[in-house]
Scaffold this motif. Structure first.
Motif, PDB file in Angstrom:
ATOM      1  N   ASP A   1       0.833  -1.212   0.000  1.00  0.00           N
ATOM      2  CA  ASP A   1       0.000   0.000   0.000  1.00  0.00           C
ATOM      3  C   ASP A   1       0.860   1.251   0.000  1.00  0.00           C
ATOM      4  N   MET A   2       2.149   1.080   0.245  1.00  0.00           N
ATOM      5  CA  MET A   2       2.999   2.261   0.390  1.00  0.00           C
ATOM      6  C   MET A   2       3.694   2.597  -0.920  1.00  0.00           C
ATOM      7  N   VAL A   3       4.027   3.866  -1.032  1.00  0.00           N
ATOM      8  CA  VAL A   3       4.816   4.301  -2.182  1.00  0.00           C
ATOM      9  C   VAL A   3       6.226   4.550  -1.663  1.00  0.00           C
ATOM     10  N   LEU A   4       7.144   3.679  -2.064  1.00  0.00           N
ATOM     11  CA  LEU A   4       8.501   3.752  -1.513  1.00  0.00           C
ATOM     12  C   LEU A   4       9.500   3.619  -2.644  1.00  0.00           C
ATOM     13  N   ASP A   5      10.676   4.187  -2.466  1.00  0.00           N
ATOM     14  CA  ASP A   5      11.649   3.942  -3.524  1.00  0.00           C
ATOM     15  C   ASP A   5      12.147   2.498  -3.394  1.00  0.00           C
TER      16      ASP A   5
ATOM     17  N   PRO B   1      12.781  13.013   7.989  1.00  0.00           N
ATOM     18  CA  PRO B   1      11.874  14.111   8.339  1.00  0.00           C
ATOM     19  C   PRO B   1      10.458  13.611   8.634  1.00  0.00           C
ATOM     20  N   PRO B   2       9.653  14.444   9.318  1.00  0.00           N
ATOM     21  CA  PRO B   2       8.283  14.059   9.623  1.00  0.00           C
ATOM     22  C   PRO B   2       7.485  13.772   8.345  1.00  0.00           C
ATOM     23  N   GLY B   3       6.580  12.823   8.432  1.00  0.00           N
ATOM     24  CA  GLY B   3       5.660  12.573   7.326  1.00  0.00           C
ATOM     25  C   GLY B   3       6.254  11.810   6.168  1.00  0.00           C
ATOM     26  N   THR B   4       7.401  11.152   6.367  1.00  0.00           N
ATOM     27  CA  THR B   4       8.023  10.417   5.266  1.00  0.00           C
ATOM     28  C   THR B   4       7.764   8.910   5.351  1.00  0.00           C
ATOM     29  N   GLY B   5       6.927   8.494   6.315  1.00  0.00           N
ATOM     30  CA  GLY B   5       6.502   7.099   6.319  1.00  0.00           C
ATOM     31  C   GLY B   5       7.202   6.199   7.325  1.00  0.00           C
ATOM     32  N   LYS B   6       7.818   6.769   8.352  1.00  0.00           N
ATOM     33  CA  LYS B   6       8.507   5.930   9.335  1.00  0.00           C
ATOM     34  C   LYS B   6       7.495   5.095  10.127  1.00  0.00           C
ATOM     35  N   THR B   7       6.483   5.773  10.647  1.00  0.00           N
ATOM     36  CA  THR B   7       5.472   5.052  11.424  1.00  0.00           C
ATOM     37  C   THR B   7       4.710   4.068  10.537  1.00  0.00           C
ATOM     38  N   MET B   8       4.368   4.530   9.333  1.00  0.00           N
ATOM     39  CA  MET B   8       3.593   3.690   8.424  1.00  0.00           C
ATOM     40  C   MET B   8       4.377   2.427   8.038  1.00  0.00           C
ATOM     41  N   SER B   9       5.678   2.586   7.800  1.00  0.00           N
ATOM     42  CA  SER B   9       6.499   1.417   7.452  1.00  0.00           C
ATOM     43  C   SER B   9       6.546   0.422   8.598  1.00  0.00           C
TER      44      SER B   9
ATOM     45  N   PRO C   1       2.778   8.359  -8.269  1.00  0.00           N
ATOM     46  CA  PRO C   1       2.184   7.198  -7.591  1.00  0.00           C
ATOM     47  C   PRO C   1       1.553   7.528  -6.242  1.00  0.00           C
ATOM     48  N   LEU C   2       2.123   8.499  -5.523  1.00  0.00           N
ATOM     49  CA  LEU C   2       1.524   8.882  -4.240  1.00  0.00           C
ATOM     50  C   LEU C   2       0.124   9.450  -4.455  1.00  0.00           C
ATOM     51  N   VAL C   3       0.023  10.363  -5.416  1.00  0.00           N
ATOM     52  CA  VAL C   3      -1.274  10.987  -5.699  1.00  0.00           C
ATOM     53  C   VAL C   3      -2.252   9.926  -6.205  1.00  0.00           C
TER      54      VAL C   3
ATOM     55  N   SER D   1       6.364  16.547   2.019  1.00  0.00           N
ATOM     56  CA  SER D   1       6.573  15.162   2.459  1.00  0.00           C
ATOM     57  C   SER D   1       5.476  14.276   1.868  1.00  0.00           C
ATOM     58  N   GLN D   2       5.672  12.967   2.002  1.00  0.00           N
ATOM     59  CA  GLN D   2       4.655  12.017   1.565  1.00  0.00           C
ATOM     60  C   GLN D   2       3.324  12.334   2.245  1.00  0.00           C
ATOM     61  N   ALA D   3       3.387  12.606   3.552  1.00  0.00           N
ATOM     62  CA  ALA D   3       2.151  12.871   4.299  1.00  0.00           C
ATOM     63  C   ALA D   3       1.444  14.106   3.745  1.00  0.00           C
ATOM     64  N   GLU D   4       2.217  15.144   3.403  1.00  0.00           N
ATOM     65  CA  GLU D   4       1.602  16.377   2.901  1.00  0.00           C
ATOM     66  C   GLU D   4       0.992  16.161   1.513  1.00  0.00           C
ATOM     67  N   ILE D   5       1.664  15.367   0.697  1.00  0.00           N
ATOM     68  CA  ILE D   5       1.137  15.103  -0.647  1.00  0.00           C
ATOM     69  C   ILE D   5      -0.149  14.281  -0.557  1.00  0.00           C
ATOM     70  N   VAL D   6      -0.124  13.282   0.319  1.00  0.00           N
ATOM     71  CA  VAL D   6      -1.325  12.462   0.504  1.00  0.00           C
ATOM     72  C   VAL D   6      -2.481  13.331   0.990  1.00  0.00           C
ATOM     73  N   ARG D   7      -2.183  14.204   1.921  1.00  0.00           N
ATOM     74  CA  ARG D   7      -3.235  15.074   2.458  1.00  0.00           C
ATOM     75  C   ARG D   7      -3.768  16.010   1.374  1.00  0.00           C
TER      76      ARG D   7
HETATM   77  N1  ADP Z   1       5.619   6.082   1.666  1.00  0.00           N
HETATM   78  C1  ADP Z   1       4.333   6.410   1.828  1.00  0.00           C
HETATM   79  N2  ADP Z   1       3.389   5.923   1.011  1.00  0.00           N
HETATM   80  C2  ADP Z   1       2.110   6.287   1.168  1.00  0.00           C
HETATM   81  N3  ADP Z   1       1.664   7.129   2.121  1.00  0.00           N
HETATM   82  C3  ADP Z   1       2.559   7.640   2.963  1.00  0.00           C
HETATM   83  C4  ADP Z   1       3.936   7.313   2.869  1.00  0.00           C
HETATM   84  N4  ADP Z   1       4.593   7.967   3.838  1.00  0.00           N
HETATM   85  C5  ADP Z   1       3.683   8.667   4.521  1.00  0.00           C
HETATM   86  N5  ADP Z   1       2.454   8.486   4.010  1.00  0.00           N
HETATM   87  C6  ADP Z   1       1.221   9.103   4.496  1.00  0.00           C
HETATM   88  O1  ADP Z   1       1.576  10.036   5.497  1.00  0.00           O
HETATM   89  C7  ADP Z   1       1.024   9.668   6.764  1.00  0.00           C
HETATM   90  C8  ADP Z   1       2.007   9.970   7.872  1.00  0.00           C
HETATM   91  O2  ADP Z   1       3.181   9.207   7.693  1.00  0.00           O
HETATM   92  P1  ADP Z   1       4.018   8.656   8.934  1.00  0.00           P
HETATM   93  O3  ADP Z   1       4.382   7.253   8.659  1.00  0.00           O
HETATM   94  O4  ADP Z   1       3.282   8.920  10.191  1.00  0.00           O
HETATM   95  O5  ADP Z   1       5.298   9.576   8.869  1.00  0.00           O
HETATM   96  P2  ADP Z   1       6.467   9.700   9.939  1.00  0.00           P
HETATM   97  O6  ADP Z   1       6.291   8.634  10.955  1.00  0.00           O
HETATM   98  O7  ADP Z   1       7.718   9.550   9.135  1.00  0.00           O
HETATM   99  O8  ADP Z   1       6.336  11.076  10.508  1.00  0.00           O
HETATM  100  C9  ADP Z   1       0.702   8.212   6.610  1.00  0.00           C
HETATM  101  O9  ADP Z   1      -0.329   7.828   7.478  1.00  0.00           O
HETATM  102  C10 ADP Z   1       0.300   8.114   5.153  1.00  0.00           C
HETATM  103  O10 ADP Z   1      -1.021   8.573   4.958  1.00  0.00           O
END
Ligand code: ADP
Ligand code: MG
Length: 328
Positions: A90-94, A130-138, A259-261, A286-292
């Motif tokens: 479900d994630m968009v990652l390099d 940086p914040p919002g780059t998918g650390k928690t999500m991964s 792909p994120l969009v 960041s990924q989070a900002e683009i998704v939002r």
């Molecule tokens: N690689 C990714 N692919 C898709 N969505 C992502 C990705 N990284 C972040 N997001 C979106 O941004 C939100 C916040 O990301 P998060 O993992 O909490 O970032 P971090 O922990 O690095 O601050 C996620 O819930 C998701 O909606």
């Protein structure tokens, strides 16, 4: 043919998300088949098992009801639990980062293979970026792939709220780690180092950091430990050494914007989007900002634009994201 008992056991292990048992029973079935001269069926079962392993195992995950897992007693307010369902796919990652995450999963899934050769799967990972780059999500996705619950420890809160008892609370967390195999995420792990920098309670902060390091060293559990930080420069060098590997998260490069969009707007027709324009509109987000932003555009499209997401709408939402950026 497999026995009825085998089939029942197989379904039961699948329903319970017990991946290891599932594999064991399937292997038994392969053996039974081979014993009866049904070599082709045996080979097919084994090939399917290998395939399942390679693609990070079956989707089945622990269906342990959350109330059973919920931290109790002294751990309330220190740890929270989730049964995540987000998957790596479900994630968009390099490619590089995705490969590294898949490898973490694979080592765990094929633990017994490693152990048979005297090797251990890696269990401790530092996630930096940086914040919002998918650390928690991964981290959540790795937990999903392994069918394990995710426990999150918020160090920031832990330290400020329980300054005097932080070390003993941390010990409880590490005790929990040996009691329940799961993924444990120390979010904002830099709080350990940050608190060290403040003048008051320097001694206490040092003590907390040292306990953390010591608990990491002594940890012999089978749980996975992830620690995330937006501020690696604040981390004590000694922390880095305690982890098997660090994973670096970055703002998405241009090829990842589309792909994120698309991952957010899969229900919309995006054939006429000017992706070059959208990609430059997303620069430095960041990924989070683009998704939002993509989410915002979808809402606007439904409410005000006849369900059409066009370039202009996306660019406007991306521009808003740039504006609402917190000054950190
Ligand atoms: N690689 C990714 N692919 C898709 N969505 C992502 C990705 N990284 C972040 N997001 C979106 O941004 C939100 C916040 O990301 P998060 O993992 O909490 O970032 P971090 O922990 O690095 O601050 C996620 O819930 C998701 O909606
Ligand atoms: Mg996070």
């Amino acid at each position: 043919m497999a026995t009825v008992q085998q089939i029942v056991a197989l379904i039961r292990s699948h329903a319970r998300g017990d991946r290891e048992r599932f594999a064991r029973i399937a292997e038994q079935m392969a053996e039974t088949a081979a014993g009866r001269g049904q070599e082709k069926i045996a080979a097919e079962i084994r090939a399917l098992l290998r395939e399942a392993d390679a693609s990070a195992g079956p989707v089945a995950k622990s269906r342990d009801p959350i109330p059973m897992l919920r931290p109790r007693g002294e751990l309330v307010g220190v740890m929270s639990v989730a049964n995540p369902d987000v998957r790596l796919s479900d994630m968009v990652l390099d490619d590089h980062l995705l490969a590294r995450l898949r490898k973490i999963v694979k080592e765990q899934c094929e633990r017994s293979k490693l152990e048979a050769r005297g090797l251990q799967p890696r269990r401790k990972f530092l996630l930096v970026g940086p914040p919002g780059t998918g650390k928690t999500m991964s981290t959540a996705a790795v937990a999903t792939e392994l069918g394990l619950p995710l426990f999150t420890i918020l160090l920031d809160g832990l330290i400020t709220k329980y300054m005097g008892e932080t070390a003993s609370k941390l010990r409880l967390v590490f005790d929990a780690m040996s009691e329940r195999r799961a993924v444990y995420l120390f979010d904002e792990v830099d709080a350990l180092a940050t608190s060290r920098a403040t003048d008051n309670d320097v001694g206490e902060a040092r003590r907390i950091l040292n306990s953390f390091l010591q608990f990491l060293d002594e940890d012999r559990s089978t749980s996975l430990v992830f620690a995330a930080t937006n501020h690696p420069e604040l981390l004590d060098r000694a922390i880095f050494r305690r982890f098997n590997a660090s994973l670096h998260f970055e703002l998405p490069g241009p090829p990842l914007v589309r792909p994120l969009v698309e991952s957010v707007l899969s229900n919309f027709d995006l054939d006429r989007i000017d992706w070059a324009a959208v990609t430059s509109g997303a620069a430095n987000l960041s990924q989070a900002e683009i998704v939002r932003a993509a989410d915002d555009a979808a809402r606007d499209a439904v409410l005000d634009h006849d369900n059409v997401v066009d370039t202009e709408l996306l660019l406007a939402s991306l521009a808003d994201s740039h504006r609402v950026r917190p000054l950190t």
